[in-house]
Design a protein around this motif. Structure first.
Motif, PDB file in Angstrom:
ATOM      1  N   VAL A 270       0.857  -1.182   0.000  1.00  0.00           N
ATOM      2  CA  VAL A 270       0.000   0.000   0.000  1.00  0.00           C
ATOM      3  C   VAL A 270       0.890   1.228   0.000  1.00  0.00           C
ATOM      4  O   VAL A 270       1.669   1.437   0.934  1.00  0.00           O
ATOM      5  N   LYS A 271       0.810   2.014  -1.069  1.00  0.00           N
ATOM      6  CA  LYS A 271       1.630   3.223  -1.218  1.00  0.00           C
ATOM      7  C   LYS A 271       3.119   2.932  -1.076  1.00  0.00           C
ATOM      8  O   LYS A 271       3.877   3.690  -0.487  1.00  0.00           O
ATOM      9  N   GLY A 272       3.521   1.775  -1.598  1.00  0.00           N
ATOM     10  CA  GLY A 272       4.923   1.417  -1.580  1.00  0.00           C
ATOM     11  C   GLY A 272       5.414   0.864  -0.258  1.00  0.00           C
ATOM     12  O   GLY A 272       6.609   0.593  -0.109  1.00  0.00           O
ATOM     13  N   GLN A 273       4.517   0.663   0.697  1.00  0.00           N
ATOM     14  CA  GLN A 273       4.902   0.179   2.013  1.00  0.00           C
ATOM     15  C   GLN A 273       4.199  -1.143   2.332  1.00  0.00           C
ATOM     16  O   GLN A 273       3.131  -1.437   1.811  1.00  0.00           O
ATOM     17  N   TYR A 274       4.815  -1.897   3.235  1.00  0.00           N
ATOM     18  CA  TYR A 274       4.238  -3.170   3.664  1.00  0.00           C
ATOM     19  C   TYR A 274       2.942  -2.949   4.429  1.00  0.00           C
ATOM     20  O   TYR A 274       2.817  -2.025   5.245  1.00  0.00           O
ATOM     21  N   ALA A 275       1.966  -3.797   4.156  1.00  0.00           N
ATOM     22  CA  ALA A 275       0.721  -3.817   4.916  1.00  0.00           C
ATOM     23  C   ALA A 275       0.254  -5.263   5.009  1.00  0.00           C
ATOM     24  O   ALA A 275       0.639  -6.112   4.200  1.00  0.00           O
ATOM     25  N   MET A 276      -0.558  -5.549   6.004  1.00  0.00           N
ATOM     26  CA  MET A 276      -1.120  -6.884   6.147  1.00  0.00           C
ATOM     27  C   MET A 276      -2.608  -6.816   5.881  1.00  0.00           C
ATOM     28  O   MET A 276      -3.336  -6.030   6.504  1.00  0.00           O
TER      29      MET A 276
ATOM     30  N   GLY B 261     -20.893 -11.994   9.405  1.00  0.00           N
ATOM     31  CA  GLY B 261     -20.705 -11.586   8.020  1.00  0.00           C
ATOM     32  C   GLY B 261     -19.232 -11.480   7.674  1.00  0.00           C
ATOM     33  O   GLY B 261     -18.354 -11.850   8.467  1.00  0.00           O
ATOM     34  N   PRO B 262     -18.904 -10.962   6.500  1.00  0.00           N
ATOM     35  CA  PRO B 262     -17.503 -10.843   6.069  1.00  0.00           C
ATOM     36  C   PRO B 262     -16.854  -9.558   6.557  1.00  0.00           C
ATOM     37  O   PRO B 262     -17.528  -8.564   6.848  1.00  0.00           O
ATOM     38  N   PHE B 263     -15.526  -9.595   6.644  1.00  0.00           N
ATOM     39  CA  PHE B 263     -14.765  -8.382   6.950  1.00  0.00           C
ATOM     40  C   PHE B 263     -13.460  -8.418   6.177  1.00  0.00           C
ATOM     41  O   PHE B 263     -12.978  -9.476   5.751  1.00  0.00           O
ATOM     42  N   VAL B 264     -12.852  -7.264   5.997  1.00  0.00           N
ATOM     43  CA  VAL B 264     -11.523  -7.145   5.397  1.00  0.00           C
ATOM     44  C   VAL B 264     -10.830  -5.974   6.069  1.00  0.00           C
ATOM     45  O   VAL B 264     -11.466  -4.954   6.353  1.00  0.00           O
ATOM     46  N   SER B 265      -9.537  -6.119   6.356  1.00  0.00           N
ATOM     47  CA  SER B 265      -8.825  -5.048   7.045  1.00  0.00           C
ATOM     48  C   SER B 265      -7.414  -4.899   6.503  1.00  0.00           C
ATOM     49  O   SER B 265      -6.841  -5.835   5.931  1.00  0.00           O
ATOM     50  N   HIS B 266      -6.852  -3.691   6.697  1.00  0.00           N
ATOM     51  CA  HIS B 266      -5.454  -3.406   6.402  1.00  0.00           C
ATOM     52  C   HIS B 266      -4.781  -2.972   7.696  1.00  0.00           C
ATOM     53  O   HIS B 266      -5.288  -2.087   8.395  1.00  0.00           O
ATOM     54  N   SER B 267      -3.647  -3.597   8.010  1.00  0.00           N
ATOM     55  CA  SER B 267      -2.838  -3.192   9.165  1.00  0.00           C
ATOM     56  C   SER B 267      -1.542  -2.600   8.638  1.00  0.00           C
ATOM     57  O   SER B 267      -0.829  -3.245   7.859  1.00  0.00           O
ATOM     58  N   ARG B 268      -1.225  -1.374   9.085  1.00  0.00           N
ATOM     59  CA  ARG B 268      -0.045  -0.679   8.582  1.00  0.00           C
ATOM     60  C   ARG B 268       0.748  -0.078   9.737  1.00  0.00           C
ATOM     61  O   ARG B 268       0.194   0.202  10.800  1.00  0.00           O
ATOM     62  N   VAL B 269       2.045   0.125   9.535  1.00  0.00           N
ATOM     63  CA  VAL B 269       2.901   0.691  10.569  1.00  0.00           C
ATOM     64  C   VAL B 269       3.051   2.191  10.356  1.00  0.00           C
ATOM     65  O   VAL B 269       3.460   2.635   9.276  1.00  0.00           O
TER      66      VAL B 269
ATOM     67  N   VAL C 281      -4.912   0.238  12.058  1.00  0.00           N
ATOM     68  CA  VAL C 281      -5.758  -0.727  11.375  1.00  0.00           C
ATOM     69  C   VAL C 281      -7.028  -0.031  10.907  1.00  0.00           C
ATOM     70  O   VAL C 281      -7.668   0.703  11.665  1.00  0.00           O
ATOM     71  N   VAL C 282      -7.372  -0.245   9.650  1.00  0.00           N
ATOM     72  CA  VAL C 282      -8.652   0.228   9.128  1.00  0.00           C
ATOM     73  C   VAL C 282      -9.372  -0.979   8.559  1.00  0.00           C
ATOM     74  O   VAL C 282      -8.775  -1.815   7.886  1.00  0.00           O
ATOM     75  N   GLU C 283     -10.659  -1.101   8.872  1.00  0.00           N
ATOM     76  CA  GLU C 283     -11.400  -2.320   8.566  1.00  0.00           C
ATOM     77  C   GLU C 283     -12.797  -1.998   8.075  1.00  0.00           C
ATOM     78  O   GLU C 283     -13.418  -1.024   8.509  1.00  0.00           O
ATOM     79  N   GLY C 284     -13.292  -2.824   7.181  1.00  0.00           N
ATOM     80  CA  GLY C 284     -14.685  -2.766   6.762  1.00  0.00           C
ATOM     81  C   GLY C 284     -15.358  -4.091   7.053  1.00  0.00           C
ATOM     82  O   GLY C 284     -14.752  -5.150   6.851  1.00  0.00           O
ATOM     83  N   PHE C 285     -16.580  -4.049   7.554  1.00  0.00           N
ATOM     84  CA  PHE C 285     -17.321  -5.291   7.775  1.00  0.00           C
ATOM     85  C   PHE C 285     -18.791  -5.078   7.467  1.00  0.00           C
ATOM     86  O   PHE C 285     -19.313  -3.953   7.540  1.00  0.00           O
ATOM     87  N   VAL C 286     -19.459  -6.162   7.092  1.00  0.00           N
ATOM     88  CA  VAL C 286     -20.811  -6.091   6.541  1.00  0.00           C
ATOM     89  C   VAL C 286     -21.718  -7.067   7.267  1.00  0.00           C
ATOM     90  O   VAL C 286     -21.306  -8.188   7.593  1.00  0.00           O
ATOM     91  N   PHE C 287     -22.946  -6.643   7.512  1.00  0.00           N
ATOM     92  CA  PHE C 287     -24.005  -7.536   7.988  1.00  0.00           C
ATOM     93  C   PHE C 287     -25.171  -7.392   7.019  1.00  0.00           C
ATOM     94  O   PHE C 287     -25.783  -6.331   6.923  1.00  0.00           O
TER      95      PHE C 287
END
Length: 348
Positions: free
Chosen positions: A260-266, A281-289, A298-304
């Motif tokens: 993400v933007k040239g940097q490591y993210a999980m 329901g489902p979720f997806v997240s990005h963890s960045r330093v 951490v920024v995350e989206g989740f849906v019900f």
């Protein structure tokens, strides 16, 4: 006479420039919904193994959803029917197999050929056998390409119109930029945490953001990040009763490194559930330093959305994750990287 010719030539150049400018500004808007793909290929070829190979690639399931949902909505047309009505599709794949023209299989793409915004991918191959082998080998690349194209389109839309509530919370709480979908107006704040959501009669779409100290590379192993997620969600997103709280379904969760933007993210993708309740329901997240503050953001989206397709909902919040800009990043550096390269088949 020479002056007349020079004047006529000058007017001709001016008219050509005006025509070019007019064509640019009068290009039609692309048709179709997000994640729709039109394949331009002969009807008979579409039914043979080469065509089925491409169909199978586009027809794969999206990971991390509670029920099977296809990655794309697929349409097909023969080149003879590919006219001004169909060529304004937002995503097009043109298949060209000709042993006289090509010695190896490649793909390349162009933007805004017939409409705007649009991407046209051409896959060129000398034979049906090489074509089928190529699309199978590069299936992940083809899927990822069109997903990134759609994510970039969403990012561009969010830049113009996004939730001011989420933006203010991200800035005030973390000193970061975040563009969430504009319909997200309800919110809750906690310690190093906020949650924004939008509700309808059939679904609830959410984003949350939180942080915790960075403790070195071990911070980014799967067990650690999921334990952090569960502990933070348990405190900040409780159920209607004290023994109800959000938790991660660890058996249905995948973790992978991304850029993400040239940097490591999980990236973490999977399912959440309310313990002792029926919600999930489902979720997806990005963890960045965030190196300036020595923290993980951490920024995350989740849906019900029970009894409803979730592909569009989860992909909408997933695209918004890429708009996160840490304090030391430029706000404009938000597009998802798509290499401007031609991919060539390699011999095994």
């Amino acid at each position: 006479m020479n002056n007349f010719i020079r004047t006529l030539s000058l007017w001709s150049v001016c008219l050509l420039c005006l025509s070019a400018c007019e064509g640019k500004f009068t290009m039609p808007s692309a048709s179709g919904r997000p994640y729709e793909v039109l394949v331009v290929v002969g009807d008979s070829l579409w039914q043979r193994p080469a065509g089925r190979a491409l169909f199978d690639v586009l027809d794969t399931d999206i990971p991390g959803l509670p029920q099977p949902e296809r990655s794309f909505r697929i349409s097909q047309t023969d080149p003879k029917r590919f006219n001004q009505i169909l060529n304004i599709f937002r995503n097009i794949i043109i298949v060209d197999i000709d042993k006289k023209q090509y010695t190896q299989t490649t793909y390349k793409y162009s933007r805004d050929v017939f409409a705007r915004p649009q991407v046209v991918m051409k896959i060129q191959s000398p034979s049906e056998e090489e074509f089928a082998a190529f699309v199978k080998k590069n299936s992940a690349t083809i899927i990822d390409f069109f997903v990134k194209i759609e994510m970039n389109r969403l990012v561009n839309e969010l830049e113009k119109k996004h939730s001011t509530v989420a933006s203010q919370l991200a800035q005030e709480t973390f000193g970061c930029q975040l563009w969430a979908p504009s319909e997200m107006k309800s919110y809750k704040k906690g310690k190093d945490f906020f949650w924004v959501s939008s509700n309808s009669a059939t679904s609830m779409v959410n984003m949350c953001m939180y942080s915790y100290p960075y403790e070195g590379p071990s911070t980014f192993n799967k067990r650690y990040v999921l334990a952090k997620r569960d502990s933070i969600m348990k405190v900040n997103i409780p159920g209607s009763k004290p023994y109800m709280y959000m938790a991660t379904d660890t058996l249905c969760t995948t973790v992978r490194p991304i850029n993400v933007k040239g940097q490591y993210a999980m990236e973490i993708r999977g399912l959440w559930q309310m313990e002792n309740d029926g919600m999930g329901g489902p979720f997806v997240s990005h963890s960045r330093v965030d190196t300036t503050a020595n923290r993980v953001v951490v920024v995350e989206g989740f849906v019900f959305a029970p009894e409803k397709m979730k592909r569009g909902l989860i992909r909408r919040v997933e695209g918004a994750l890429y708009t996160l800009c840490l304090p030391d990043e430029q706000a404009r550096q938000i597009s998802i990287n798509i290499p401007e390269v031609e991919v060539v088949a390699t011999k095994e």
